[in-house]
Design an enzyme around this catalytic site. Structure first.
Site, PDB file in Angstrom:
ATOM      1  N   ALA A   8      59.519 -24.818 -18.986  1.00 21.33           N
ATOM      2  CA  ALA A   8      60.472 -25.496 -18.101  1.00 21.33           C
ATOM      3  C   ALA A   8      61.699 -24.641 -17.797  1.00 21.33           C
ATOM      4  CB  ALA A   8      60.907 -26.820 -18.712  1.00 21.33           C
ATOM      5  N   ARG A  13      68.033 -14.860 -17.126  1.00 16.78           N
ATOM      6  CA  ARG A  13      68.228 -13.407 -17.252  1.00 16.78           C
ATOM      7  C   ARG A  13      67.298 -12.591 -16.362  1.00 16.78           C
ATOM      8  NH1 ARG A  13      68.014 -12.927 -23.578  1.00 16.78           N
ATOM      9  NH2 ARG A  13      67.185 -15.035 -23.390  1.00 16.78           N
ATOM     10  N   GLY A  96      55.081 -20.325 -21.867  1.00 15.61           N
ATOM     11  CA  GLY A  96      54.694 -19.698 -20.604  1.00 15.61           C
ATOM     12  C   GLY A  96      55.209 -18.285 -20.433  1.00 15.61           C
ATOM     13  N   ARG A 320      38.237  -0.874   2.619  1.00 10.63           N
ATOM     14  CA  ARG A 320      38.808  -2.226   2.565  1.00 10.63           C
ATOM     15  C   ARG A 320      37.745  -3.257   2.197  1.00 10.63           C
ATOM     16  NH1 ARG A 320      41.218  -2.780   8.239  1.00 10.63           N
ATOM     17  NH2 ARG A 320      41.711  -4.886   7.482  1.00 10.63           N
ATOM     18  N   SER A 392      30.863  13.289  17.922  1.00 11.77           N
ATOM     19  CA  SER A 392      32.298  13.199  17.634  1.00 11.77           C
ATOM     20  C   SER A 392      33.026  12.459  18.746  1.00 11.77           C
ATOM     21  CB  SER A 392      32.894  14.594  17.505  1.00 11.77           C
ATOM     22  OG  SER A 392      32.362  15.206  16.368  1.00 11.77           O
ATOM     23  N   ALA A 410      28.944  13.479  22.215  1.00 11.63           N
ATOM     24  CA  ALA A 410      30.359  13.511  21.830  1.00 11.63           C
ATOM     25  C   ALA A 410      31.214  12.956  22.962  1.00 11.63           C
ATOM     26  CB  ALA A 410      30.772  14.943  21.516  1.00 11.63           C
TER      27      ALA A 410
HETATM   28  C1  UD1 Z   1      62.348 -20.953 -29.856  1.00 11.74           C
HETATM   29  C2  UD1 Z   1      62.294 -21.477 -31.290  1.00 11.74           C
HETATM   30  C3  UD1 Z   1      62.588 -20.328 -32.249  1.00 11.74           C
HETATM   31  C4  UD1 Z   1      61.618 -19.197 -32.032  1.00 11.74           C
HETATM   32  C5  UD1 Z   1      61.639 -18.767 -30.558  1.00 11.74           C
HETATM   33  C6  UD1 Z   1      60.544 -17.797 -30.303  1.00 11.74           C
HETATM   34  C7  UD1 Z   1      63.090 -23.782 -31.142  1.00 11.74           C
HETATM   35  C8  UD1 Z   1      64.200 -24.697 -31.441  1.00 11.74           C
HETATM   36  N1  UD1 Z   1      63.285 -22.509 -31.449  1.00 11.74           N
HETATM   37  O1  UD1 Z   1      63.661 -20.514 -29.631  1.00 11.74           O
HETATM   38  O2  UD1 Z   1      62.515 -20.784 -33.590  1.00 11.74           O
HETATM   39  O3  UD1 Z   1      61.950 -18.115 -32.859  1.00 11.74           O
HETATM   40  O4  UD1 Z   1      61.415 -19.903 -29.700  1.00 11.74           O
HETATM   41  O5  UD1 Z   1      60.675 -17.277 -29.005  1.00 11.74           O
HETATM   42  O6  UD1 Z   1      62.051 -24.208 -30.692  1.00 11.74           O
HETATM   43  N2  UD1 Z   1      61.503 -24.711 -23.046  1.00 11.74           N
HETATM   44  C9  UD1 Z   1      61.250 -25.845 -22.317  1.00 11.74           C
HETATM   45  N3  UD1 Z   1      62.141 -26.854 -22.329  1.00 11.74           N
HETATM   46  C10 UD1 Z   1      63.285 -26.818 -23.040  1.00 11.74           C
HETATM   47  C11 UD1 Z   1      63.543 -25.651 -23.799  1.00 11.74           C
HETATM   48  C12 UD1 Z   1      62.640 -24.624 -23.797  1.00 11.74           C
HETATM   49  O7  UD1 Z   1      60.222 -25.918 -21.642  1.00 11.74           O
HETATM   50  O8  UD1 Z   1      64.045 -27.780 -22.995  1.00 11.74           O
HETATM   51  C13 UD1 Z   1      60.546 -23.611 -23.009  1.00 11.74           C
HETATM   52  C14 UD1 Z   1      61.129 -22.368 -22.397  1.00 11.74           C
HETATM   53  O9  UD1 Z   1      60.838 -22.313 -21.007  1.00 11.74           O
HETATM   54  C15 UD1 Z   1      60.424 -21.247 -23.139  1.00 11.74           C
HETATM   55  C16 UD1 Z   1      60.127 -21.873 -24.507  1.00 11.74           C
HETATM   56  O10 UD1 Z   1      60.230 -23.275 -24.328  1.00 11.74           O
HETATM   57  O11 UD1 Z   1      59.216 -20.902 -22.562  1.00 11.74           O
HETATM   58  C17 UD1 Z   1      61.066 -21.390 -25.580  1.00 11.74           C
HETATM   59  O12 UD1 Z   1      62.369 -21.721 -25.203  1.00 11.74           O
HETATM   60  P1  UD1 Z   1      63.574 -20.820 -25.602  1.00 11.74           P
HETATM   61  O13 UD1 Z   1      64.822 -21.436 -25.137  1.00 11.74           O
HETATM   62  O14 UD1 Z   1      63.315 -19.418 -25.237  1.00 11.74           O
HETATM   63  O15 UD1 Z   1      63.492 -20.962 -27.213  1.00 11.74           O
HETATM   64  P2  UD1 Z   1      64.411 -20.283 -28.212  1.00 11.74           P
HETATM   65  O16 UD1 Z   1      65.668 -21.057 -28.290  1.00 11.74           O
HETATM   66  O17 UD1 Z   1      64.483 -18.861 -27.926  1.00 11.74           O
END
Ligand code: UD1
Ligand code: CA
Length: 450
Positions: A8, A13, A96, A320, A392, A410
């Site tokens: 989500a 970044r 994802g 192609r 040709s 040709a």
């Molecule tokens: C999470 C873990 C952490 C782990 C790390 C590994 C938790 C609290 N922490 O941290 O322990 O070391 O992943 O990368 O779970 N996402 C949603 N909805 C949300 C929040 C996140 O879909 O509300 C999805 C993000 O798109 C992403 C994944 O969940 O794909 C991880 O979210 P991210 O915020 O990167 O997790 P971290 O806080 O880094």
């Protein structure tokens, strides 16, 4: 086992107009790599949020979609998809933006989970630089403490939570609502699901690339580069000669036979197969194509084409979609083919366009031949039968057929079918006006002025 993929987040970044998970790695949106692996275990659902329509567009219809409007944390993301979870099945959680998690590692995770009869089985890794990750704290019981909630002691721990788990459906459904957001980030942490059970297992993976998440374009490029290096090294071990693996770009699905040589600045992409003893490159791009044995492709572009054994292509050719070249065909410089089949031993060596053409065996296509396949509205076919010689600079105005063994003179513009064994001449007859130059006062190039 079902899989839920959390995706989500926008991925700020990346600094992009597009949600992070549709950025491509190896020519494919990163989330599709995850889905492909997850499908091997059963049904797949994804949690989407930011600009979810853009992600939806990339997904096949068998993937269930849940929308998390506000990203309040990983546990909240799972809650938004809780109706997907079955009480009597396990749930695999993937991200994802972690595209290269391997089937083998997940299989190992599943095995441990089932054999230990755990409520939660966590995939962990040991990192030299674990900062940013949740840490695995092994007290009397296993806990995960997020980096932002960690004290100095915990921050020293090098074993991290990859964020990949298998959780018993029943256990998840019964406990997910108990998770609160009393933590440094004010988020609902999925890692807090560990609080309600003692039955926790872990599996460590040593393959760091497969658990690496992508947060920005630098990480994206670095991960792709590291995986490319592994792909090239695997191919070299299998008997492929890569002259300089730092400048050869080969996608994961590509297969290449023994003793084939790949010259620098070559891209081999998508579902491409290349046989043995080929010479590919330099400066060549081959995508979604099937190349036989003993083929030479030099400084050329090849896409959605099939090239059989002993064919030579290039330099500077473009094959192609829908091109099929049978054995011993020769395609030379500045030749373009599209939806064209060429039979054995046929040649088009110089400056030619062949579109919508069916060409037989032992045909010689002279320099500068053009199939005029498009009348401005529709495409039309050209048929050139066995042993034909196209002179040709011939224009073959389609639809048209040149019968077996025939020759076009040709410079001809061929608008009518040519029967077998015939010579077709379709050009103005030449007239020589003798002494015309001298009568006109000479030719300064020839220095023969009166
Ligand atoms: C999470 C873990 C952490 C782990 C790390 C590994 C938790 C609290 N922490 O941290 O322990 O070391 O992943 O990368 O779970 N996402 C949603 N909805 C949300 C929040 C996140 O879909 O509300 C999805 C993000 O798109 C992403 C994944 O969940 O794909 C991880 O979210 P991210 O915020 O990167 O997790 P971290 O806080 O880094
Ligand atoms: Ca992250």
């Amino acid at each position: 086992m079902k899989t839920l993929i959390l995706a989500a987040g926008m991925g700020k970044r990346m600094n992009s107009k597009y949600p992070k998970v549709i950025h491509e790695i190896f020519g494919k949106p990163m989330i599709l790599w995850v889905i492909e692996t997850a499908k091997k275990f059963g049904e797949v659902a994804v949690v989407l949020g930011h600009k979810y329509e853009m992600v939806e567009d990339k997904l096949s219809s068998d993937v269930r979609i849940y929308i998390q409007k506000k990203q309040l944390g990983t546990a909240h993301a799972v809650m938004s998809a809780i109706e997907f979870v079955s009480k009597d099945d396990n749930l695999l959680i993937l991200y994802g933006d972690v595209p290269f998690i391997s089937y083998e590692t997940l299989k190992r995770l599943e095995k441990v989970h089932l054999e230990s009869n755990s409520d939660v089985t966590i995939l962990t890794a040991i990192l030299e630089n674990p900062s940013g990750y949740g840490r695995i704290v092994r007290d009397d019981k296993i806990k995960i403490i997020e980096d932002k909630d960690a004290d100095d002691e915990v921050k020293k721990i090098k074993e991290i939570n990859t964020g990949i788990y298998i959780i018993k459906g029943r256990y998840l459904i019964e406990n997910i609502n108990k998770i609160n957001n009393n933590n440094a980030q004010g988020e609902y942490y999925l890692t807090d699901i560990l609080k309600f059970t003692e039955k926790i297992s872990t599996v460590i993976t040593e393959n760091i690339d497969e658990i690496t998440g992508i947060n920005d374009r630098i990480q994206l490029a670095r991960l792709e580069k590291r995986i490319r290096k592994k792909i090239n090294e695997k191919l070299m071990k299998e008997g492929v000669r890569i002259i300089d693996p730092d400048v050869v770009y080969i996608d994961p699905q590509v297969k290449i036979g023994k003793d084939t040589i790949i010259y620098p600045f070559t891209f081999i992409e998508g579902d491409t197969t290349i046989g043995e003893d080929c010479i590919i490159g330099p400066m060549t791009r081959i995508k979604n194509s099937k190349i036989g044995n003993n083929v030479i492709i030099n400084r050329s572009e090849v896409e959605k084409a099939e090239v059989k054994d002993n064919v030579s292509v290039g330099p500077y050719a473009r094959l192609r979609e829908g091109t099929t070249l049978d054995t011993n065909v020769k395609i030379g410089n500045f030749v373009e083919t599209k939806k064209t089949v060429m039979g054995q031993n046929s040649k088009a060596q110089h400056l030619t366009y062949l579109g919508d053409a069916t060409i037989g065996k032992n045909v010689n296509i002279g320099a500068g031949t053009i199939t005029c396949n498009y009348d401005g509205k529709k495409k039309h076919p050209t048929f050139i039968e066995d042993n034909v010689f196209i002179g040709s600079n011939s224009s073959l105005v389609a639809p048209v057929k040149i019968g077996k063994n025939s020759i076009t003179a040709a410079g001809s513009t061929i608008t009518n079918n040519v029967p077998e064994n015939s010579l077709a001449i379709a050009r103005e007859r030449q007239i020589n006006k003798e002494n015309w130059v001298l009568k006109k006062g000479g030719n300064k190039n020839a220095n023969n002025k009166k």
